[in-house]
Design an enzyme around this catalytic site. Structure first.
Site, short mmCIF file in Angstrom:
data_model
loop_
_atom_site.label_atom_id
_atom_site.label_comp_id
_atom_site.label_asym_id
_atom_site.label_seq_id
_atom_site.Cartn_x
_atom_site.Cartn_y
_atom_site.Cartn_z
N LYS A 1 -12.36 0.15 -1.48
CA LYS A 1 -11.41 0.78 -2.40
C LYS A 1 -11.97 0.66 -3.82
O LYS A 1 -12.82 1.46 -4.20
CB LYS A 1 -10.03 0.15 -2.20
CG LYS A 1 -9.53 0.44 -0.77
CD LYS A 1 -8.20 -0.10 -0.48
CE LYS A 1 -7.62 0.42 0.83
NZ LYS A 1 -8.46 0.36 2.01
N SER B 1 0.79 -1.23 0.00
CA SER B 1 0.00 0.00 0.00
C SER B 1 0.83 1.28 0.00
O SER B 1 0.32 2.33 -0.36
CB SER B 1 -0.97 0.00 1.19
OG SER B 1 -0.26 -0.14 2.39
N HIS C 1 -5.50 -3.62 -2.57
CA HIS C 1 -5.11 -2.75 -3.68
C HIS C 1 -4.92 -3.51 -5.00
O HIS C 1 -4.37 -2.97 -5.95
CB HIS C 1 -3.82 -1.99 -3.32
CG HIS C 1 -3.99 -1.18 -2.08
ND1 HIS C 1 -4.62 0.04 -2.08
CD2 HIS C 1 -3.64 -1.43 -0.79
CE1 HIS C 1 -4.65 0.52 -0.83
NE2 HIS C 1 -4.07 -0.37 -0.04
C1 LIG Z 1 -3.58 -3.35 2.47
C2 LIG Z 1 -4.75 -2.90 3.29
N1 LIG Z 1 -5.42 -3.80 4.02
C3 LIG Z 1 -6.47 -3.46 4.78
C4 LIG Z 1 -6.92 -2.15 4.83
C5 LIG Z 1 -8.09 -1.80 5.70
O1 LIG Z 1 -9.22 -1.72 4.92
P1 LIG Z 1 -10.50 -0.82 5.32
O2 LIG Z 1 -10.14 0.59 5.03
O3 LIG Z 1 -11.57 -1.37 4.46
O4 LIG Z 1 -10.76 -1.05 6.77
C6 LIG Z 1 -6.27 -1.18 4.07
C7 LIG Z 1 -6.75 0.23 4.12
O5 LIG Z 1 -6.15 1.16 3.69
C8 LIG Z 1 -5.15 -1.55 3.28
O6 LIG Z 1 -4.48 -0.65 2.56
#
Ligand SMILES: Cc1ncc(COP(=O)(O)O)c(C=O)c1O
Length: 403
Positions: free
Chosen positions: A250, A191, A219
């Protein structure tokens, strides 16, 4: 109670942060928590009455506001109202929850899927349900915070390997007793850096050392693979991941998270994972929106082609201007600045030229690797991306990040 005169460790911690934010605001360098008044497609937003190009969106396919998704959400409200009756295990699942989970399972080529109310809680609950004391979790060093928190919460031995370094992953696996329960967990697309996990080698190693594999596709859904199904499709592999985790916040313009995998695994999570047993279900409108979005991804493949082409155009433009975009090949594009100060200065210059883009600074990334973390979507026009590259390059030269 007036805490301003107290001098304890917690107050000092809060004061340190308050001062840092105040200082940034005083120098016009604070651009977090911006007041977005309107989202116009995936590529533009209105902020304080000003239209800006959006380079900080996770709506990779530009699906926010898609008429079919909005209509599905409205119809779900008309049918079910706005809430659920509470916890699904006891109050029952709405038909729309079951439909969404079947849609996700089919999309991810898995036997079944379960949803939770956020991606964050999905990682916490899935990892800590499956792993416990005496077990081992092995995590890429750049994994998302929700994975790290899930590993820590599980109470298992927490081992990390150098980012995407398969030799070090193998060494970690060799150090663990062969009969111990082990879970390897990683992001599909990282990310902060935008690069892609070496899935084929990760799968081989998990099989060799009898470790379970969990991949977070936050992502990669809609971004990787010809039909947007994610990292397995990207590498031409089918159903090689034990726990396919993803978010609905997302590419999917809703909120929530899911885990997909074998029927028995999902059934176990429905009875043992605390975020399912002790927390209410997704609201109907968000569930229906997510369900419709998965269908649209398959029906509008131009969006996947566009986000890939836009990502490439953005990366190529920045690289030829002299920027270091690290190892990204996706829609997440880090623009390396070095110090926090340079990252804040570049952000300020971009914001003044109507680019909505944010910096990521230490400690979120290692010191000296502060950056702009820009994203592009399927709905950016090539000329918008050219404009953004031009603004970033001009400011980068003035600040001294590039020559
Ligand atoms: C790689 C990753 N996993 C999990 C999450 C958490 O997801 P959520 O925003 O739906 O709680 C994010 C959020 O930015 C993320 O980038």
């Amino acid at each position: 109670m007036d805490i301003s005169n107290t001098d304890d460790a917690v107050t000092r911690r809060i004061s340190f942060f308050t001062d840092r934010v105040r200082n940034l605001k005083a120098h016009d360098l604070y651009f977090y928590n911006m007041p977005v008044e309107e989202i116009k497609g995936g590529s533009r937003v209105i902020v304080n009455g000003r239209e800006m190009g959006m380079y900080a969106s996770y709506s990779y396919l530009g699906l926010i506001g898609h008429p079919r998704i909005n209509a599905a959400a409205k119809a779900a409200i008309d049918k079910y109202g706005t809430g659920t009756n509470g916890v699904r295990l006891l109050a029952g699942s709405l038909t729309i929850h079951t439909e969404l989970e079947e849609t996700i399972a089919a999309f991810k080529h898995a036997e079944a899927a379960v949803t939770y109310s956020s991606g964050y809680s999905t990682n916490l609950t899935v990892i800590s349900t499956l792993m416990g004391r005496g077990d081992y979790v092995i995590s890429d060093k750049l994994n998302h915070a929700s994975i790290v928190d899930g590993c820590l919460m599980s109470g298992a031995e927490f081992r990390r390997f150098k980012h995407n370094d398969m030799e070090e992953l193998e060494r970690r696996l060799q150090q663990i007793p062969s009969d111990a329960a082990k879970l390897v967990v990683a992001d599909a697309v990282f990310s902060m850096d935008g690069d892609v996990l070496d899935l084929p080698r990760t799968v081989q190693l998990c099989r060799k050392y009898h470790a379970w594999l969990m991949i977070d596709e936050a992502h990669s859904i809609g971004v990787l693979g010809k039909t947007g199904r994610g990292i397995e499709e990207h590498f031409g592999l089918d159903d090689v991941i034990d726990i396919k985790m993803g978010t609905l916040s997302k590419t999917i313009p809703s909120v929530g998270g899911y885990a997909a995998g074998k029927k028995d695994l999902i059934n176990y999570l429905r009875h043992a994972s605390r975020a399912y047993i002790f927390s209410a279900a997704l609201p109907p409108a968000q569930t229906a929106a997510a369900n419709e979005a998965f269908k649209i991804i398959l029906e509008e493949p131009w969006r996947i082609e566009a986000v890939c082409a836009n990502g490439q155009q953005f990366i190529d433009g920045l690289k030829s201007a002299g920027f270091d975009t690290m190892l990204t090949t996706t829609a997440i594009v880090p623009v390396l600045c070095g110090s926090d100060e340079r990252a804040f200065a570049l952000t300020q210059a971009c914001q003044h030229k109507d680019l909505f883009v944010l910096p990521v600074v230490s400690p979120a990334v290692p010191e000296g690797q502060s950056r702009l973390r820009a994203t592009v979507t399927a709905t950016h026009e090539p000329k918008e991306i050219d404009y953004a590259v031009g603004v970033i390059a001009k400011a980068g030269r003035e600040i001294g990040i590039i020559q």
